[in-house]
Design a protein around this motif. Structure first.
Motif, PDB file in Angstrom:
ATOM      1  N   ASN A  64      13.739  10.703 -16.165  1.00 22.23           N
ATOM      2  CA  ASN A  64      13.233  11.860 -16.898  1.00 22.23           C
ATOM      3  C   ASN A  64      13.276  11.620 -18.405  1.00 22.23           C
ATOM      4  N   ARG A  67      10.280   9.358 -19.065  1.00 19.84           N
ATOM      5  CA  ARG A  67       9.024  10.090 -18.921  1.00 19.84           C
ATOM      6  C   ARG A  67       8.792  11.028 -20.109  1.00 19.84           C
ATOM      7  N   GLU A  68       9.851  11.736 -20.494  1.00 20.67           N
ATOM      8  CA  GLU A  68       9.736  12.652 -21.627  1.00 20.67           C
ATOM      9  C   GLU A  68       9.403  11.889 -22.911  1.00 20.67           C
ATOM     10  N   ARG A  71       5.771  10.830 -22.935  1.00 17.48           N
ATOM     11  CA  ARG A  71       4.886  11.964 -23.254  1.00 17.48           C
ATOM     12  C   ARG A  71       4.937  12.272 -24.751  1.00 17.48           C
ATOM     13  N   GLU A  72       6.148  12.363 -25.299  1.00 15.78           N
ATOM     14  CA  GLU A  72       6.313  12.702 -26.716  1.00 15.78           C
ATOM     15  C   GLU A  72       5.634  11.681 -27.623  1.00 15.78           C
ATOM     16  N   GLN A  80       2.295   6.244 -18.379  1.00 14.23           N
ATOM     17  CA  GLN A  80       2.943   7.495 -17.975  1.00 14.23           C
ATOM     18  C   GLN A  80       2.811   7.695 -16.470  1.00 14.23           C
ATOM     19  N   ASN A  84       5.765   8.095 -13.773  1.00 17.83           N
ATOM     20  CA  ASN A  84       5.804   9.255 -12.871  1.00 17.83           C
ATOM     21  C   ASN A  84       5.886   8.851 -11.404  1.00 17.83           C
TER      22      ASN A  84
END
Length: 99
Positions: A64, A67-68, A71-72, A80, A84
């Protein structure tokens, strides 16, 4: 806080602790945009005594974070998607009950 994260991942301060799990290493990261120069980044490498014959899946918490961050930072959608879909470690109901 960097120090707190490093301790939580089994990286001790640079005190030569022989029981720490990981070493910090400096790697060269190459940006997607070739107009930007490569940068130095910190990565973790398992110490030889802590390496397994087969790499386990990462924890859901760790994935997580990755992944975060992806994205950021607006990393490529294909990366990504890779993150995921990457499997994570799951514990059996019995192990969760014992823990």
């Amino acid at each position: 806080d960097y120090e707190k994260v490093m301790r939580s991942e089994g990286v001790a301060a640079t005190d030569g602790n022989p029981n720490q799990t990981y070493d910090e290493i400096v790697v060269t990261a190459i940006p997607y945009n070739k107009n930007h120069p490569p940068v130095q980044a910190v990565a973790l490498r398992a110490r030889s005594h802590a390496r397994l014959k087969k790499d386990p899946c990462p924890s859901p918490r760790y994935m997580n974070i990755l992944r975060e961050g992806a994205r950021e930072l607006g990393l490529k959608p294909c990366y990504q998607e890779f993150l995921n879909k990457h499997p994570v470690q799951t514990n059996s109901p019995l192990l969760r009950k014992i823990a």
